[in-house]
Design a protein around this motif. Sequence first.
Motif, PDB file in Angstrom:
ATOM      1  N   LEU A 274     -29.489  29.917  27.324  1.00  0.00           N
ATOM      2  CA  LEU A 274     -28.373  28.978  27.350  1.00  0.00           C
ATOM      3  C   LEU A 274     -28.867  27.543  27.346  1.00  0.00           C
ATOM      4  CD1 LEU A 274     -25.800  30.452  29.908  1.00  0.00           C
ATOM      5  CD2 LEU A 274     -25.483  30.126  27.461  1.00  0.00           C
ATOM      6  N   LEU A 275     -29.926  27.290  28.088  1.00  0.00           N
ATOM      7  CA  LEU A 275     -30.443  25.929  28.222  1.00  0.00           C
ATOM      8  C   LEU A 275     -31.091  25.407  26.938  1.00  0.00           C
ATOM      9  CD1 LEU A 275     -31.900  26.169  31.835  1.00  0.00           C
ATOM     10  CD2 LEU A 275     -29.771  25.059  31.104  1.00  0.00           C
TER      11      LEU A 275
ATOM     12  N   ILE B 185     -25.112  22.439  26.547  1.00  0.00           N
ATOM     13  CA  ILE B 185     -25.113  23.279  27.752  1.00  0.00           C
ATOM     14  C   ILE B 185     -26.178  22.786  28.724  1.00  0.00           C
ATOM     15  CG2 ILE B 185     -25.597  25.604  28.632  1.00  0.00           C
ATOM     16  CD1 ILE B 185     -24.140  26.682  26.163  1.00  0.00           C
ATOM     17  N   ARG B 186     -27.334  22.415  28.210  1.00  0.00           N
ATOM     18  CA  ARG B 186     -28.408  21.894  29.052  1.00  0.00           C
ATOM     19  C   ARG B 186     -27.933  20.644  29.804  1.00  0.00           C
ATOM     20  NH1 ARG B 186     -32.479  22.189  25.649  1.00  0.00           N
ATOM     21  NH2 ARG B 186     -32.129  20.184  24.689  1.00  0.00           N
ATOM     22  N   LEU B 187     -27.206  19.756  29.130  1.00  0.00           N
ATOM     23  CA  LEU B 187     -26.685  18.545  29.761  1.00  0.00           C
ATOM     24  C   LEU B 187     -25.676  18.901  30.854  1.00  0.00           C
ATOM     25  CD1 LEU B 187     -26.668  15.486  29.884  1.00  0.00           C
ATOM     26  CD2 LEU B 187     -24.933  15.495  28.081  1.00  0.00           C
ATOM     27  N   SER B 188     -24.808  19.842  30.565  1.00  0.00           N
ATOM     28  CA  SER B 188     -23.836  20.318  31.563  1.00  0.00           C
ATOM     29  C   SER B 188     -24.551  20.907  32.779  1.00  0.00           C
ATOM     30  CB  SER B 188     -22.984  21.409  30.932  1.00  0.00           C
ATOM     31  OG  SER B 188     -21.652  21.127  31.030  1.00  0.00           O
ATOM     32  N   ALA B 189     -25.539  21.733  32.521  1.00  0.00           N
ATOM     33  CA  ALA B 189     -26.295  22.369  33.605  1.00  0.00           C
ATOM     34  C   ALA B 189     -27.052  21.324  34.421  1.00  0.00           C
ATOM     35  CB  ALA B 189     -27.260  23.409  33.038  1.00  0.00           C
ATOM     36  N   ALA B 190     -27.535  20.279  33.782  1.00  0.00           N
ATOM     37  CA  ALA B 190     -28.245  19.209  34.491  1.00  0.00           C
ATOM     38  C   ALA B 190     -27.302  18.457  35.423  1.00  0.00           C
ATOM     39  CB  ALA B 190     -28.889  18.247  33.495  1.00  0.00           C
ATOM     40  N   LYS B 191     -26.073  18.245  34.989  1.00  0.00           N
ATOM     41  CA  LYS B 191     -25.083  17.570  35.853  1.00  0.00           C
ATOM     42  C   LYS B 191     -24.784  18.416  37.081  1.00  0.00           C
ATOM     43  CE  LYS B 191     -22.922  14.902  32.193  1.00  0.00           C
ATOM     44  NZ  LYS B 191     -21.763  14.747  31.312  1.00  0.00           N
ATOM     45  N   VAL B 192     -24.670  19.715  36.887  1.00  0.00           N
ATOM     46  CA  VAL B 192     -24.424  20.626  38.008  1.00  0.00           C
ATOM     47  C   VAL B 192     -25.630  20.609  38.956  1.00  0.00           C
ATOM     48  CG1 VAL B 192     -24.044  23.049  38.641  1.00  0.00           C
ATOM     49  CG2 VAL B 192     -22.832  22.073  36.681  1.00  0.00           C
TER      50      VAL B 192
ATOM     51  N   TRP C 107     -34.479  20.915  30.835  1.00  0.00           N
ATOM     52  CA  TRP C 107     -33.395  20.853  31.820  1.00  0.00           C
ATOM     53  C   TRP C 107     -33.873  20.181  33.101  1.00  0.00           C
ATOM     54  CZ3 TRP C 107     -33.292  24.112  36.339  1.00  0.00           C
ATOM     55  CH2 TRP C 107     -32.107  24.030  37.072  1.00  0.00           C
ATOM     56  N   LEU C 108     -35.048  20.591  33.596  1.00  0.00           N
ATOM     57  CA  LEU C 108     -35.613  19.978  34.803  1.00  0.00           C
ATOM     58  C   LEU C 108     -35.786  18.469  34.603  1.00  0.00           C
ATOM     59  CD1 LEU C 108     -38.342  22.665  35.550  1.00  0.00           C
ATOM     60  CD2 LEU C 108     -36.453  22.100  37.072  1.00  0.00           C
TER      61      LEU C 108
ATOM     62  N   LEU D 128     -34.131  16.499  32.809  1.00  0.00           N
ATOM     63  CA  LEU D 128     -32.856  15.778  32.746  1.00  0.00           C
ATOM     64  C   LEU D 128     -32.333  15.400  34.135  1.00  0.00           C
ATOM     65  CD1 LEU D 128     -30.721  17.592  30.012  1.00  0.00           C
ATOM     66  CD2 LEU D 128     -31.469  15.205  30.016  1.00  0.00           C
ATOM     67  N   TRP D 129     -32.340  16.330  35.059  1.00  0.00           N
ATOM     68  CA  TRP D 129     -31.733  16.043  36.363  1.00  0.00           C
ATOM     69  C   TRP D 129     -32.708  15.513  37.395  1.00  0.00           C
ATOM     70  CZ3 TRP D 129     -33.923  18.509  40.360  1.00  0.00           C
ATOM     71  CH2 TRP D 129     -34.477  19.773  40.151  1.00  0.00           C
ATOM     72  N   ALA D 130     -33.991  15.807  37.275  1.00  0.00           N
ATOM     73  CA  ALA D 130     -34.962  15.431  38.314  1.00  0.00           C
ATOM     74  C   ALA D 130     -35.027  13.924  38.594  1.00  0.00           C
ATOM     75  CB  ALA D 130     -36.343  15.970  37.961  1.00  0.00           C
ATOM     76  N   PRO D 131     -34.948  13.049  37.590  1.00  0.00           N
ATOM     77  CA  PRO D 131     -35.047  11.617  37.888  1.00  0.00           C
ATOM     78  C   PRO D 131     -33.851  11.053  38.666  1.00  0.00           C
ATOM     79  CG  PRO D 131     -35.484  12.041  35.561  1.00  0.00           C
ATOM     80  CD  PRO D 131     -34.953  13.310  36.156  1.00  0.00           C
ATOM     81  N   GLN D 132     -32.761  11.801  38.736  1.00  0.00           N
ATOM     82  CA  GLN D 132     -31.564  11.321  39.428  1.00  0.00           C
ATOM     83  C   GLN D 132     -31.735  11.475  40.940  1.00  0.00           C
ATOM     84  OE1 GLN D 132     -28.008  13.064  37.728  1.00  0.00           O
ATOM     85  NE2 GLN D 132     -29.056  13.303  35.774  1.00  0.00           N
ATOM     86  N   LYS D 133     -31.671  10.373  41.641  1.00  0.00           N
ATOM     87  CA  LYS D 133     -31.798  10.391  43.101  1.00  0.00           C
ATOM     88  C   LYS D 133     -30.433  10.669  43.710  1.00  0.00           C
ATOM     89  CE  LYS D 133     -36.072   8.887  42.874  1.00  0.00           C
ATOM     90  NZ  LYS D 133     -37.171   9.733  42.977  1.00  0.00           N
ATOM     91  N   ASN D 134     -30.437  11.312  44.869  1.00  0.00           N
ATOM     92  CA  ASN D 134     -29.197  11.609  45.575  1.00  0.00           C
ATOM     93  C   ASN D 134     -29.277  11.082  46.992  1.00  0.00           C
ATOM     94  OD1 ASN D 134     -27.533  13.099  43.715  1.00  0.00           O
ATOM     95  ND2 ASN D 134     -29.121  14.656  43.783  1.00  0.00           N
ATOM     96  N   ALA D 135     -28.110  10.826  47.559  1.00  0.00           N
ATOM     97  CA  ALA D 135     -28.040  10.342  48.940  1.00  0.00           C
ATOM     98  C   ALA D 135     -28.223  11.489  49.931  1.00  0.00           C
ATOM     99  CB  ALA D 135     -26.706   9.651  49.170  1.00  0.00           C
ATOM    100  N   PHE D 136     -28.087  12.733  49.469  1.00  0.00           N
ATOM    101  CA  PHE D 136     -28.226  13.876  50.357  1.00  0.00           C
ATOM    102  C   PHE D 136     -29.546  14.588  50.108  1.00  0.00           C
ATOM    103  CE2 PHE D 136     -25.996  15.246  46.584  1.00  0.00           C
ATOM    104  CZ  PHE D 136     -26.574  16.455  46.262  1.00  0.00           C
ATOM    105  N   GLU D 137     -29.972  15.328  51.117  1.00  0.00           N
ATOM    106  CA  GLU D 137     -31.226  16.069  51.006  1.00  0.00           C
ATOM    107  C   GLU D 137     -30.988  17.382  50.273  1.00  0.00           C
ATOM    108  OE1 GLU D 137     -33.613  16.092  54.623  1.00  0.00           O
ATOM    109  OE2 GLU D 137     -32.115  14.734  55.446  1.00  0.00           O
TER     110      GLU D 137
END
Length: 182
Positions: free
Chosen positions: A70-71, A76-83, A107-108, A110-119
């Motif tokens: 799927l990825l 689909i890869r972009l959608s999965a990265a958002k999730v 896929w990794l 795409l989402w890995a550089p995005q920082k989050n406020a939660f752990e």
Amino acid sequence: MPLHLKKCMTSLSAPITHSSSTVASASRLNFVLAYADKPTREIARQVCAGLVRSLKSQFEVRTSWWSQHLLQRPEIRLSAAKVAAAADMIFCSTHGAEEMPPAIKAWLDLWAPQKNAFERALVVLLTLPTSGAVRADRLRATELYLQDVAHSADMDFFIKVFPLPLRERPSINQPLAQTENQ
């Protein structure tokens, strides 16, 4: 390390190697699982089912499943990265003695550089053949790459290696028969 993450990791029958601290305390946990093929999906299913069983009295656990097939599709890869970017725990189940499937790696990345406020945590489930020669450098390269992904995303990193008889290993390009995103 937050208590609910400790409960996640101690619910597994064998120890997982850990480095860092993670996952924001809440009544809901979101798990995202990416896998290479049927054997790695089955390993991820078993690990996830055990975690869900041990956490269901305290948390609502939601899961999202993504196969490397799927990825391969960019939309689909972009959608999965958002999730994945919004998930508490991200599982990557693949073969440690082989190169990371390009679709999972994309896929990794795409989402890995995005920082989050939660752990949150990256949980790596690797298979190793129970017979034949295993290239230690390939396993180490996979582990280091995934550890780097976790570090760049400020995530905890857990890794567990599972033996897998070679006869259970299908071709990496063999498509899966059933729907992959549950």
